[in-house]
Enzyme design. Structure first.
Site, PDB file in Angstrom:
ATOM      1  N   GLU A 102      25.388  27.874  60.285  1.00  0.00           N
ATOM      2  CA  GLU A 102      23.995  27.982  59.853  1.00  0.00           C
ATOM      3  C   GLU A 102      23.510  29.420  60.070  1.00  0.00           C
ATOM      4  O   GLU A 102      22.955  29.751  61.124  1.00  0.00           O
ATOM      5  CB  GLU A 102      23.125  27.006  60.640  1.00  0.00           C
ATOM      6  CG  GLU A 102      21.682  26.996  60.166  1.00  0.00           C
ATOM      7  CD  GLU A 102      20.761  26.171  61.063  1.00  0.00           C
ATOM      8  OE1 GLU A 102      19.924  25.449  60.528  1.00  0.00           O
ATOM      9  OE2 GLU A 102      20.884  26.257  62.303  1.00  0.00           O
ATOM     10  N   TYR A 178      11.122  29.541  59.338  1.00  0.00           N
ATOM     11  CA  TYR A 178      11.916  30.773  59.367  1.00  0.00           C
ATOM     12  C   TYR A 178      11.780  31.535  58.032  1.00  0.00           C
ATOM     13  O   TYR A 178      11.126  31.072  57.101  1.00  0.00           O
ATOM     14  CB  TYR A 178      13.375  30.449  59.712  1.00  0.00           C
ATOM     15  CG  TYR A 178      13.498  29.827  61.096  1.00  0.00           C
ATOM     16  CD1 TYR A 178      12.918  30.449  62.203  1.00  0.00           C
ATOM     17  CD2 TYR A 178      14.149  28.622  61.298  1.00  0.00           C
ATOM     18  CE1 TYR A 178      13.002  29.890  63.467  1.00  0.00           C
ATOM     19  CE2 TYR A 178      14.237  28.045  62.571  1.00  0.00           C
ATOM     20  CZ  TYR A 178      13.665  28.685  63.653  1.00  0.00           C
ATOM     21  OH  TYR A 178      13.738  28.128  64.902  1.00  0.00           O
ATOM     22  N   ALA A 322      22.552  14.712  63.784  1.00  0.00           N
ATOM     23  CA  ALA A 322      22.526  15.697  64.860  1.00  0.00           C
ATOM     24  C   ALA A 322      22.535  14.911  66.162  1.00  0.00           C
ATOM     25  O   ALA A 322      23.570  14.777  66.813  1.00  0.00           O
ATOM     26  CB  ALA A 322      21.305  16.597  64.737  1.00  0.00           C
ATOM     27  N   CYS A 364      22.388  15.265  77.398  1.00  0.00           N
ATOM     28  CA  CYS A 364      22.052  14.054  76.644  1.00  0.00           C
ATOM     29  C   CYS A 364      21.896  12.878  77.593  1.00  0.00           C
ATOM     30  O   CYS A 364      22.718  12.687  78.487  1.00  0.00           O
ATOM     31  CB  CYS A 364      23.147  13.773  75.614  1.00  0.00           C
ATOM     32  SG  CYS A 364      22.960  12.197  74.770  1.00  0.00           S
TER      33      CYS A 364
END
Ligand code: ADP
Ligand code: SF4
Length: 693
Positions: A102, A178, A322, A364
């Site tokens: 990305e 962005y 994700a 997580c």
């Protein structure tokens, strides 16, 4: 595999490359940068091993003018950055998945605190944010034609480096505030040249980014466009259903892949407390009808039926994940092997996102191994076999106890888990009954379901353990996972808990969990600052009680800014008529009168209430542990080798801490080095030097 799910394992062509299946780990922040390349490579590669057909990086800056410091971000600024990314690509390729990058320029949404370059923007307007970490004082420059050419040149140079590193798919990023996105919005782009005005003009910058990237690497790499469509979908267009439709139509088949999403982190990465599964669909559902190129999107998908429906209904071609890929990197393989009931489903608590806000590698709640793959050698599906025949006793069946039991049992130990309550789950028994928190029950359900299927586990509920019972059982290894208790401590202007508020009408969350019902009107006084104070206020108000919420912090549930929940906490409390008083210390509560003082000015105010619920200091409930320590001399005779505390009984924390603690204890049962971990270091091929693009 259920034949209905075969469609999920079909290959999908993305420009010159082919994804082996439809499971696409979309870009997400990991808090991993060039400072910890091995941690990063192992984290991403584990998802490829678990069956994700495409695995993408988080944001990778193309130039020092896109500098998000002190938030963690990756770079492809010069050739020294190639090798550390190559490590990730090689690791992903070992599992036959595609590696995607990305590439990202943050424009005015980054503050360039480290590079000290004035941020780039279409029209000199700052990208304001209410999150302290995103606020800055340096206003952005207006980009001139040379600046535009420069940014495109940096994208191209970074794309070439990405190809050298081994990436198969290269992104253009036009989302989430962005730079590319800033050009698309008429509120933000006030330019009068060829890059502003009409939608066609505002799309030009993104178009040129795509075209230049395709010219540079399009023969070898798929070129993906990541775009936010929420705001644009709400804007009228002369000839299309919305400006979102117009933008997508104008670019239609130019990118090899559309990666479509919402606009801001709280809506894009919504928490389950406030947003349902598939919440993106009403915004992105049209894209598939406007382009012949594949479309990927997210929606917290963990159910294969929902995924199949997305594809069959023509909403998406690739199932983006994700958070589901963090909570269970092996989600695709479990579906392929007909083991979908073993998926460790994400609970959408957004602790992973808080890690990025904290500037550290991802944590997580559901998956204690996330981020620990390389440095601790923890694999989400594999454990080392037990090194002894020790019997294990775990006292307390909350998140810590359940995780410890599961990992010890997977390792082959004989495990007894004793819980004094009629049901397992610890704090979740009460907390999942609060508004929006039912999904968090997956933390209990996943573990309990797995434990119930194992032959080497004895699960006892309704079984309060005292010293005699523990000694009587005589298991070699004992973990005390008895949790923590909420105290009635108040809070001082020095910002430390002090004293205790005693007396009738004063409650803690433990009292509510035990079924006590406070009489209204009620003051909920919260200096825990995470979800519970807000959720209790919401619950009590939802039952029709008159509720005031007070906190020394500046917002309700102040820490939930880290988990994208704060705007919605305020919205829900407001909807229910809860009065919110911030910067407030509770000084006293007597004869139906609560006295509050402002934490900064000391100004006093009073409130007539019948009850006060304090959600503040939580301390370990480790009486059993202390009593066992008092009789340590008897352990040997009883056959006990060790007694240790885990989870909240050791140090009170959030669910993520309890699960991690239980996990670490069981991994370390026969490994005295378990607390240690490898320290990663950057990889550099060349000596330090200027950034040359
Ligand atoms: P953690 O988050 O650390 O797992 P919790 O508070 O969620 O902590 O869970 C602790 C569990 O321990 C609760 O379910 C509680 O009922 C149980 N427990 C506490 N004391 C005992 C005991 N003496 N015997 C058995 N279970 C206990
Ligand atoms: Fe899901 Fe929470 Fe794990 Fe993030 S931290 S992946 S939201 S379970």
């Amino acid at each position: 595999m259920n034949p209905n799910y075969e469609i999920l394992f079909e290959p999908v062509k993305i420009g010159p490359v082919t994804a082996p299946n439809r499971f696409y780990q979309v870009p997400h922040a990991s808090g991993m940068t060039e400072a910890n390349p091995r941690v990063r490579a192992a984290f991403r590669a584990t998802k490829a091993e678990g069956g994700w057909g495409v695995v993408t990086t988080g944001a990778v800056s193309t130039h020092p003018s896109s500098d998000d410091s002190p938030l963690p971000f990756a770079r492809l600024w010069d050739d020294n950055d190639i090798r550390s990314h190559a490590l990730t690509c090689d690791a992903i390729h070992q599992h036959d998945a595609l590696a995607a990058v990305e590439l990202w320029h943050g424009g005015a949404a980054v503050m360039n605190r480290s590079s000290r370059i004035a941020p780039y923007s279409p029209s000199g307007i700052p990208w304001a944010a209410t999150h302290v970490g995103f606020m800055g004082q340096l206003r952005p420059r207006v980009m001139d034609q040379q600046d535009i050419r420069d940014v495109i040149g940096w994208q191209v140079a970074a794309a070439r480096r990405a190809r050298s590193a081994g990436f198969d798919i290269v992104y253009i990023y036009a989302g989430m505030g962005y730079l590319g996105y800033e050009f698309l919005l008429d509120d933000y782009n006030h330019r009068t040249d060829a890059y502003g005005g009409s939608v066609e003009n505002r799309v030009r910058f993104v178009r040129e980014l795509i075209e230049s990237t395709k010219d540079a690497v399009g023969q070898d790499c798929g070129v993906a466009l990541r775009i936010s469509l929420e705001e644009l979908r709400g804007k009228a267009s002369d000839n299309f259903a919305s400006q979102a439709h117009e933008v997508v139509s104008l670019l239609s088949d130019l990118p090899d892949l559309w990666d479509v999403k919402m606009d801001s982190s709280p809506t894009d990465c919504g928490a389950s407390r406030f947003r349902p599964e598939g919440a993106h669909e009403p915004v992105i559902d049209f894209v598939r009808t406007v382009t012949d190129k594949p479309v990927v999107g997210v929606g917290r998908f963990t159910s294969p039926d929902t995924m199949v429906s997305q594809i069959k209904r023509g909403v998406l071609d690739l199932i983006g994940g994700a958070r589901p890929s963090i909570a269970d990197p092996f989600l695709p393989n479990k579906i392929r092997e007909g083991r979908e009931d073993e998926i460790r489903e994400c609970i959408d608590c957004n602790i992973c996102i808080s890690s990025w806000h904290d500037g550290v590698p991802v944590r997580c709640t559901q998956n204690a191994t996330a981020g620990e793959e390389w440095r601790r050698g923890w694999h989400p599906e594999k454990v080392s076999p037990a090194a002894s025949n020790d019997n294990i006793l775990i006292v307390g069946g909350g998140p810590a106890g359940l995780e410890a039991a599961l990992i010890a049992a997977r390792r082959g130990y004989q495990v007894t888990l004793a819980e004094k309550a009629p049901e397992f789950g610890g704090r979740l028994r009460f907390e999942t009954s609060l508004p929006g928190l039912a999904t968090w029950g997956r933390v209990r359900d996943y573990r309990l379901y797995a434990l119930q299927k194992m032959g080497n586990v004895n699960l006892y509920s309704n079984s309060e353990m005292g010293v005699d019972e523990v000694l009587g059982l005589g298991h070699q290894r004992v973990a005390i996972a008895t949790g923590a208790r909420w105290t009635q401590a108040l809070y001082s202007s020095l910002e430390i808990p002090k004293g205790e508020l005693k007396g009738p009408g004063v409650y803690t969350p433990d009292d509510l969990a035990a079924g006590k019902v406070p009489r209204g009107p009620i003051l909920v006084y919260d200096f825990d600052n995470y979800y519970l104070g807000g959720a209790i206020a919401e619950s009590l108000a939802g039952q029709g009680m008159s509720v005031t919420y007070a906190t020394p912090a500046g917002h309700a549930s102040a820490w939930t800014i880290m988990t994208n929940e704060q705007p919605f906490v305020h919205q829900n409390l407001h909807k229910l008529g809860v009065d919110i008083t911030t910067q407030a210390l509770l000084d006293s509560f007597e004869a139906g009168l609560a006295t509050l003082s402002n934490i900064f000015t000391g100004e006093l105010s009073t409130l007539e209430v019948s009850s006060v619920v304090i959600v503040g200091l939580r301390l370990p409930a480790d009486d059993l542990y202390q009593s066992l320590c008092d009789c340590e001399a008897q352990w040997q005779g009883a056959g006990i080798e060790s007694v240790e505390r885990i989870g909240d009984a050791f140090a009170a924390g959030a669910l993520v801490h309890a699960v991690h603690s239980g996990h670490a204890w069981s991994r370390g049962l026969d490994n005295p080095d378990a607390e240690n971990y490898l320290r990663d270091i950057p990889i550099a091929e060349f000596p330090p030097g200027p950034v040359i693009n």
